[in-house]
Design a protein around this motif. Structure first.
Motif, PDB file in Angstrom:
ATOM      1  N   ASN A 163       0.825  -1.210   0.000  1.00  0.00           N
ATOM      2  CA  ASN A 163       0.000   0.000   0.000  1.00  0.00           C
ATOM      3  C   ASN A 163       0.860   1.261   0.000  1.00  0.00           C
ATOM      4  O   ASN A 163       0.383   2.334   0.367  1.00  0.00           O
ATOM      5  CB  ASN A 163      -0.939   0.008   1.203  1.00  0.00           C
ATOM      6  N   ASN A 164       2.120   1.108  -0.404  1.00  0.00           N
ATOM      7  CA  ASN A 164       3.012   2.270  -0.455  1.00  0.00           C
ATOM      8  C   ASN A 164       2.539   3.252  -1.524  1.00  0.00           C
ATOM      9  O   ASN A 164       1.640   2.971  -2.314  1.00  0.00           O
ATOM     10  CB  ASN A 164       4.448   1.821  -0.745  1.00  0.00           C
ATOM     11  N   ARG A 165       3.192   4.379  -1.565  1.00  0.00           N
ATOM     12  CA  ARG A 165       2.866   5.457  -2.496  1.00  0.00           C
ATOM     13  C   ARG A 165       2.990   4.978  -3.940  1.00  0.00           C
ATOM     14  O   ARG A 165       3.933   4.272  -4.297  1.00  0.00           O
ATOM     15  CB  ARG A 165       3.831   6.627  -2.249  1.00  0.00           C
ATOM     16  N   ILE A 166       2.013   5.354  -4.778  1.00  0.00           N
ATOM     17  CA  ILE A 166       2.062   5.043  -6.211  1.00  0.00           C
ATOM     18  C   ILE A 166       3.114   5.923  -6.864  1.00  0.00           C
ATOM     19  O   ILE A 166       3.143   7.139  -6.653  1.00  0.00           O
ATOM     20  CB  ILE A 166       0.678   5.256  -6.863  1.00  0.00           C
ATOM     21  N   VAL A 167       3.996   5.301  -7.655  1.00  0.00           N
ATOM     22  CA  VAL A 167       5.048   6.053  -8.350  1.00  0.00           C
ATOM     23  C   VAL A 167       4.825   6.098  -9.856  1.00  0.00           C
ATOM     24  O   VAL A 167       5.457   6.882 -10.558  1.00  0.00           O
ATOM     25  CB  VAL A 167       6.458   5.493  -8.032  1.00  0.00           C
ATOM     26  N   GLY A 168       3.916   5.262 -10.354  1.00  0.00           N
ATOM     27  CA  GLY A 168       3.648   5.254 -11.785  1.00  0.00           C
ATOM     28  C   GLY A 168       2.686   4.138 -12.141  1.00  0.00           C
ATOM     29  O   GLY A 168       2.104   3.492 -11.271  1.00  0.00           O
ATOM     30  N   ALA A 169       2.529   3.945 -13.437  1.00  0.00           N
ATOM     31  CA  ALA A 169       1.648   2.888 -13.934  1.00  0.00           C
ATOM     32  C   ALA A 169       2.124   2.477 -15.320  1.00  0.00           C
ATOM     33  O   ALA A 169       2.897   3.199 -15.962  1.00  0.00           O
ATOM     34  CB  ALA A 169       0.207   3.367 -13.986  1.00  0.00           C
ATOM     35  N   PHE A 170       1.667   1.317 -15.741  1.00  0.00           N
ATOM     36  CA  PHE A 170       1.976   0.877 -17.097  1.00  0.00           C
ATOM     37  C   PHE A 170       0.811   0.067 -17.644  1.00  0.00           C
ATOM     38  O   PHE A 170      -0.005  -0.466 -16.900  1.00  0.00           O
ATOM     39  CB  PHE A 170       3.277   0.063 -17.141  1.00  0.00           C
ATOM     40  N   ALA A 171       0.731   0.027 -18.953  1.00  0.00           N
ATOM     41  CA  ALA A 171      -0.275  -0.772 -19.649  1.00  0.00           C
ATOM     42  C   ALA A 171       0.432  -1.594 -20.706  1.00  0.00           C
ATOM     43  O   ALA A 171       1.430  -1.161 -21.292  1.00  0.00           O
ATOM     44  CB  ALA A 171      -1.323   0.127 -20.288  1.00  0.00           C
ATOM     45  N   VAL A 172      -0.086  -2.783 -20.934  1.00  0.00           N
ATOM     46  CA  VAL A 172       0.501  -3.700 -21.914  1.00  0.00           C
ATOM     47  C   VAL A 172      -0.620  -4.262 -22.782  1.00  0.00           C
ATOM     48  O   VAL A 172      -1.678  -4.633 -22.286  1.00  0.00           O
ATOM     49  CB  VAL A 172       1.243  -4.864 -21.216  1.00  0.00           C
ATOM     50  N   CYS A 173      -0.356  -4.317 -24.069  1.00  0.00           N
ATOM     51  CA  CYS A 173      -1.246  -4.969 -25.024  1.00  0.00           C
ATOM     52  C   CYS A 173      -0.456  -6.090 -25.682  1.00  0.00           C
ATOM     53  O   CYS A 173       0.570  -5.840 -26.321  1.00  0.00           O
ATOM     54  CB  CYS A 173      -1.733  -3.962 -26.075  1.00  0.00           C
ATOM     55  N   LEU A 174      -0.925  -7.323 -25.469  1.00  0.00           N
ATOM     56  CA  LEU A 174      -0.292  -8.498 -26.081  1.00  0.00           C
ATOM     57  C   LEU A 174      -1.136  -8.951 -27.259  1.00  0.00           C
ATOM     58  O   LEU A 174      -2.350  -9.174 -27.119  1.00  0.00           O
ATOM     59  CB  LEU A 174      -0.175  -9.632 -25.066  1.00  0.00           C
ATOM     60  N   TYR A 175      -0.491  -9.090 -28.402  1.00  0.00           N
ATOM     61  CA  TYR A 175      -1.186  -9.504 -29.613  1.00  0.00           C
ATOM     62  C   TYR A 175      -1.118 -11.017 -29.782  1.00  0.00           C
ATOM     63  O   TYR A 175      -0.193 -11.670 -29.292  1.00  0.00           O
ATOM     64  CB  TYR A 175      -0.576  -8.812 -30.831  1.00  0.00           C
ATOM     65  N   VAL A 176      -2.070 -11.556 -30.489  1.00  0.00           N
ATOM     66  CA  VAL A 176      -2.123 -12.991 -30.764  1.00  0.00           C
ATOM     67  C   VAL A 176      -0.852 -13.451 -31.483  1.00  0.00           C
ATOM     68  O   VAL A 176      -0.356 -14.550 -31.236  1.00  0.00           O
ATOM     69  CB  VAL A 176      -3.387 -13.337 -31.591  1.00  0.00           C
ATOM     70  N   ASP A 177      -0.294 -12.584 -32.342  1.00  0.00           N
ATOM     71  CA  ASP A 177       0.907 -12.957 -33.100  1.00  0.00           C
ATOM     72  C   ASP A 177       2.190 -12.902 -32.266  1.00  0.00           C
ATOM     73  O   ASP A 177       3.281 -13.115 -32.775  1.00  0.00           O
ATOM     74  CB  ASP A 177       1.045 -12.095 -34.351  1.00  0.00           C
ATOM     75  N   GLY A 178       2.069 -12.605 -30.961  1.00  0.00           N
ATOM     76  CA  GLY A 178       3.228 -12.564 -30.079  1.00  0.00           C
ATOM     77  C   GLY A 178       3.800 -11.178 -29.872  1.00  0.00           C
ATOM     78  O   GLY A 178       4.665 -10.980 -29.018  1.00  0.00           O
ATOM     79  N   GLY A 179       3.341 -10.195 -30.625  1.00  0.00           N
ATOM     80  CA  GLY A 179       3.813  -8.818 -30.463  1.00  0.00           C
ATOM     81  C   GLY A 179       3.296  -8.188 -29.188  1.00  0.00           C
ATOM     82  O   GLY A 179       2.355  -8.679 -28.555  1.00  0.00           O
TER      83      GLY A 179
END
Length: 174
Positions: free
Chosen positions: A145-161
């Motif tokens: 529950n420490n302070r939030i320092v950032g965030a990220f998002a990921v999109c994984l494609y069916v072709d492995g990208g």
């Protein structure tokens, strides 16, 4: 107040159904009007804020907000969209879940999954490019529950990208 809104619901249900049937060609092919109308009525039954708005301003804006969601195939009962009263107007807002659904359904490049995570102090996070391909290593500290320092998002494609986006707390809040 609840009795007045309840008396409007059969009329609302009929009006919403009629409008959706008139707009059938604009709706997604797999759209189920009956389920959507039933879910919309359940939303109104369980949302005191929308009931108060309907009493004060009528149900036309609520109906139009729901129809905007219907055009996209989003359902409020699945938390795919929100109707947010702001003064005398209703703001239609797709949720994170709704945006995921739209991306996966309409992407020209088939998507396997999409996710986003917050990064807190104490978590292990590293973004790399390995052989020209993005790579994320994320090891969250359990029950952190420490302070939030950032965030990220990921999109994984069916072709492995993979495509990712990383943002600092400052970038998230400006």
């Amino acid at each position: 107040m609840a009795n007045e809104v309840a008396a409007q619901k059969p009329k609302f249900s009929v009006a919403l159904t009629e409008e959706l049937n008139m707009q059938r060609d604009a709706l997604p092919r797999d759209f189920n009007i009956t389920r959507f109308v039933n879910n919309s009525i359940a939303l109104l039954n369980g949302n005191e804020v929308l009931a108060k708005f309907a009493k004060q301003y009528g149900t036309d804006q609520i109906k139009m907000g729901l129809i905007r969601g219907a055009y996209l195939g989003l359902d409020a009962m699945n938390n795919e969209m929100y109707l947010v009263p702001y003064g005398s107007t209703i703001n239609f807002m797709p949720s994170y879940i709704g945006m995921q659904k739209l991306c996966i359904k309409y992407s020209s490049r088939p998507i396997k999954t999409i996710y986003a995570k917050v990064v807190r102090e104490g978590d292990e996070f590293e973004e790399n490019i390995i052989n020209g391909e993005p790579s994320i290593t994320f090891k969250p500290k359990a029950f952190n529950n420490n302070r939030i320092v950032g965030a990220f998002a990921v999109c994984l494609y069916v072709d492995g990208g993979m495509v990712d986006e990383v943002m600092s707390l400052q970038e998230l809040t400006t």
